[in-house]
Design a protein around this motif. Structure first.
Motif, PDB file in Angstrom:
ATOM      1  N   SER A   5       8.672 -28.742 152.616  1.00  0.00           N
ATOM      2  CA  SER A   5       9.890 -28.262 151.985  1.00  0.00           C
ATOM      3  C   SER A   5      10.256 -26.854 152.434  1.00  0.00           C
ATOM      4  O   SER A   5       9.664 -26.265 153.342  1.00  0.00           O
ATOM      5  N   PHE A   6      11.244 -26.282 151.717  1.00  0.00           N
ATOM      6  CA  PHE A   6      11.770 -24.966 152.031  1.00  0.00           C
ATOM      7  C   PHE A   6      10.685 -23.897 152.049  1.00  0.00           C
ATOM      8  O   PHE A   6      10.765 -22.954 152.815  1.00  0.00           O
ATOM      9  N   GLY A   7       9.683 -24.023 151.182  1.00  0.00           N
ATOM     10  CA  GLY A   7       8.660 -22.994 151.077  1.00  0.00           C
ATOM     11  C   GLY A   7       7.507 -23.140 152.054  1.00  0.00           C
ATOM     12  O   GLY A   7       6.608 -22.302 152.062  1.00  0.00           O
ATOM     13  N   TYR A  11       7.043 -25.742 158.098  1.00  0.00           N
ATOM     14  CA  TYR A  11       8.306 -26.469 158.238  1.00  0.00           C
ATOM     15  C   TYR A  11       9.495 -25.788 157.551  1.00  0.00           C
ATOM     16  O   TYR A  11      10.622 -26.286 157.625  1.00  0.00           O
ATOM     17  N   GLY A  12       9.247 -24.670 156.893  1.00  0.00           N
ATOM     18  CA  GLY A  12      10.327 -24.005 156.175  1.00  0.00           C
ATOM     19  C   GLY A  12      11.503 -23.631 157.060  1.00  0.00           C
ATOM     20  O   GLY A  12      12.649 -23.614 156.621  1.00  0.00           O
ATOM     21  N   GLY A  13      11.224 -23.335 158.341  1.00  0.00           N
ATOM     22  CA  GLY A  13      12.290 -22.961 159.263  1.00  0.00           C
ATOM     23  C   GLY A  13      13.275 -24.075 159.534  1.00  0.00           C
ATOM     24  O   GLY A  13      14.372 -23.824 160.054  1.00  0.00           O
ATOM     25  N   ALA A  14      12.915 -25.315 159.202  1.00  0.00           N
ATOM     26  CA  ALA A  14      13.841 -26.431 159.400  1.00  0.00           C
ATOM     27  C   ALA A  14      14.966 -26.421 158.387  1.00  0.00           C
ATOM     28  O   ALA A  14      16.013 -27.035 158.603  1.00  0.00           O
ATOM     29  N   TRP A  15      14.754 -25.708 157.262  1.00  0.00           N
ATOM     30  CA  TRP A  15      15.691 -25.797 156.153  1.00  0.00           C
ATOM     31  C   TRP A  15      16.487 -24.519 155.926  1.00  0.00           C
ATOM     32  O   TRP A  15      17.368 -24.494 155.058  1.00  0.00           O
ATOM     33  N   PRO A  18      15.860 -17.422 159.014  1.00  0.00           N
ATOM     34  CA  PRO A  18      14.974 -16.377 158.472  1.00  0.00           C
ATOM     35  C   PRO A  18      15.729 -15.400 157.573  1.00  0.00           C
ATOM     36  O   PRO A  18      15.199 -14.945 156.554  1.00  0.00           O
ATOM     37  N   GLU A  19      16.973 -15.084 157.955  1.00  0.00           N
ATOM     38  CA  GLU A  19      17.740 -14.114 157.171  1.00  0.00           C
ATOM     39  C   GLU A  19      18.077 -14.650 155.778  1.00  0.00           C
ATOM     40  O   GLU A  19      18.002 -13.915 154.786  1.00  0.00           O
ATOM     41  N   LEU A  20      18.450 -15.926 155.698  1.00  0.00           N
ATOM     42  CA  LEU A  20      18.752 -16.507 154.398  1.00  0.00           C
ATOM     43  C   LEU A  20      17.485 -16.683 153.568  1.00  0.00           C
ATOM     44  O   LEU A  20      17.485 -16.471 152.356  1.00  0.00           O
ATOM     45  N   GLN A  21      16.405 -17.087 154.229  1.00  0.00           N
ATOM     46  CA  GLN A  21      15.130 -17.234 153.513  1.00  0.00           C
ATOM     47  C   GLN A  21      14.737 -15.917 152.864  1.00  0.00           C
ATOM     48  O   GLN A  21      14.256 -15.882 151.727  1.00  0.00           O
ATOM     49  N   LYS A 341      21.847 -22.962 157.489  1.00  0.00           N
ATOM     50  CA  LYS A 341      21.102 -23.480 158.636  1.00  0.00           C
ATOM     51  C   LYS A 341      21.952 -24.464 159.426  1.00  0.00           C
ATOM     52  O   LYS A 341      21.940 -24.462 160.669  1.00  0.00           O
ATOM     53  N   ALA A 342      22.715 -25.294 158.740  1.00  0.00           N
ATOM     54  CA  ALA A 342      23.575 -26.267 159.419  1.00  0.00           C
ATOM     55  C   ALA A 342      24.622 -25.569 160.268  1.00  0.00           C
ATOM     56  O   ALA A 342      24.876 -25.958 161.426  1.00  0.00           O
ATOM     57  N   VAL A 343      25.237 -24.521 159.731  1.00  0.00           N
ATOM     58  CA  VAL A 343      26.253 -23.802 160.492  1.00  0.00           C
ATOM     59  C   VAL A 343      25.638 -23.125 161.710  1.00  0.00           C
ATOM     60  O   VAL A 343      26.226 -23.120 162.795  1.00  0.00           O
TER      61      VAL A 343
END
Length: 456
Positions: A5-7, A11-15, A18-21, A341-343
């Motif tokens: 998952s996000f955390g 694999y967190g980078g898939a979701w 880094p700036e938004l995380q 991430k999608a954008v």
């Protein structure tokens, strides 16, 4: 274990980017909460709501407190013990600092005063990051539009070959959509950036007779606008934010699905650019999968699911309702990170897209001329009427399929068509360049419109 998952550290980078995380992780979020509480104490000290010496001590404590493992362990333990969102934070400060600090820390504010103000600051930064990535997508789409204004390809409807278009025309539709999203992100700014310092039921009762002045000073000092009234039960702006991300991620998904389809081996008209050591399959080494295009679909689904959940926060009971706004703790960060991430991935995909113009032309030619049925029908309609023309062309297309002959050959040998159109007129029908003139004009119009808007 954090799973996939996000955390997840793997694999967190898939979701997320880094700036938004960094906006939503525990440490930066808590640091900003403390900054807000320090500013609150400073303002309250100036207005005489708390002792000035305590205000100064709280400001220093909030600035210097170390957010180490012990801090978060105690914070978490306090939450588990009390079930209250920030009781653990208050308890950590109480344990670490003298009475001058802990007796007046967090005075006059409720959880939503802190969390809503923090969220508006975080989403303001997220909006700027997403706009920057959206600009990259717009720039890449603009370049594709210009470069492939005249690149002829098959236009498809219902998954079937329809009429000739240009690839630039296809991308112009993407570009116009992306620009509309950019304007929407600009327009929502006037409804975001609003602070929240209203107290338990939104009445500012704990802030004394100068409550509105305290509220204004606090909001302005942290970089937010004071609210017209409490919005503890009014969550429409957050749902609007989610809907905007749903639109942007949906466009990314639509474009990604197009690339996914056109990259199929049997079509082969575009391909994602190969990136670094990217591997398509560990069992089939020859494969080059549309990884970004696929993941855009996954991210868009995450955004839509969270937006749907967030819409459930709109109905609130009375002045505050934890059943509703606590849902935001899960939904808003996830949909913001996934949408952002999608954008970003869309910009990467469009910037590196490989366009196979020769394959586009080959697929168009492989239609054996059937793709020109509309223009043939229109040429005949001017002399026979539309319905009669449609019947003639439909019959010719049927014979071409049954006899496995080129449509152009069947048309050339059809006596009814030959009596109606000259050889030169038939030749003109089967000229792809002549059939896409309006596509090229539309590309020019989209590009010119962007220049007027300052969008490209």
């Amino acid at each position: 274990m954090t799973g996939w998952s996000f955390g997840s550290r793997i694999y967190g980078g898939a979701w997320s980017t880094p700036e938004l995380q960094a906006l939503f992780d525990d440490a930066p979020r808590t640091r900003r909460w403390l900054d807000l509480l320090g500013t609150l104490a400073q303002v309250e000290g100036e207005f005489g709501l708390i002792p000035e010496a305590s205000a100064a001590a709280i400001v220093e404590a909030c600035r210097e407190v170390v957010l180490d493992d012990d801090f978060f362990a105690r914070f978490a333990a306090g939450y588990r013990a009390t079930g209250h969102s920030t009781a653990g934070l208050i308890d950590v400060i109480r344990q670490r600092y003298p009475e001058a600090v802990n007796e007046w820390f967090y005075f006059g504010a409720t959880v939503q005063d802190v969390t809503d103000s923090w969220l508006m600051l975080a989403l303001g930064e997220a909006r700027a990051l997403i706009l920057a990535d959206l600009d990259r997508s717009i720039a890449a789409a603009t370049a594709l539009c210009r470069d492939h204004r005249d690149t002829v390809m098959v236009g498809r409807t219902h998954g079937q070959q329809g009429l000739p278009i240009t690839f630039g025309f296809k991308v112009a539709g993407w570009l116009a959509e992306l620009r509309r999203h950019r304007r929407r992100f600009e327009e929502i700014e006037e409804r975001m950036g609003i602070g929240q310092l209203c107290g338990g039921v939104g009445s500012l009762s704990a802030l004394g007779r100068h409550g509105l002045e305290v509220q204004r000073a606090f909001c302005e000092r942290v970089g937010l606008r004071p609210p017209l009234t409490s919005w503890t039960a009014s969550r429409d702006v957050l749902v609007e934010w989610a809907q905007l991300l749903t639109l942007a991620a949906g466009t990314a998904d639509r474009i990604g699905h197009e690339v996914y389809s056109l990259q199929r081996d049997e079509i082969g008209e575009v391909r994602e650019g190969a990136v670094g050591e990217q591997i398509g399959s560990i069992t089939m080494p020859h494969k080059r999968n549309p990884e970004i295009a696929e993941h855009l679909g996954t991210l868009s689904r995450v955004v839509r699911a969270n937006t749907s959940a967030l819409a459930e926060s709109l109905p609130h009971d009375h002045e505050r309702d934890g059943r509703s706004w606590k849902l935001e703790w899960h939904a808003v960060p996830e949909l913001t990170m996934a949408g952002g991430k999608a954008v970003r991935l869309l910009g990467e995909m469009l910037s590196n897209l490989e366009v196979q113009a020769d394959r586009m032309r080959a697929n168009l030619d492989a239609c054996d001329g059937r793709i020109y049925s509309e223009v043939l029908m229109l040429a005949l309609a001017g002399k026979l009427g539309k319905q009669s023309a449609h019947r003639l062309v439909h019959q010719a297309a049927g014979r071409a399929g049954e006899e496995r002959r080129a449509f152009r050959e069947v048309v050339g040998q059809d006596p009814d068509i030959a009596r109606t159109l000259t050889g030169a007129e038939i030749e003109r029908v089967f000229n792809a360049g002549l059939q896409t003139a309006q596509c090229q004009a539309l590309v020019d119009r989209v590009l010119a419109g962007g220049a007027r808007d300052g969008a490209a």
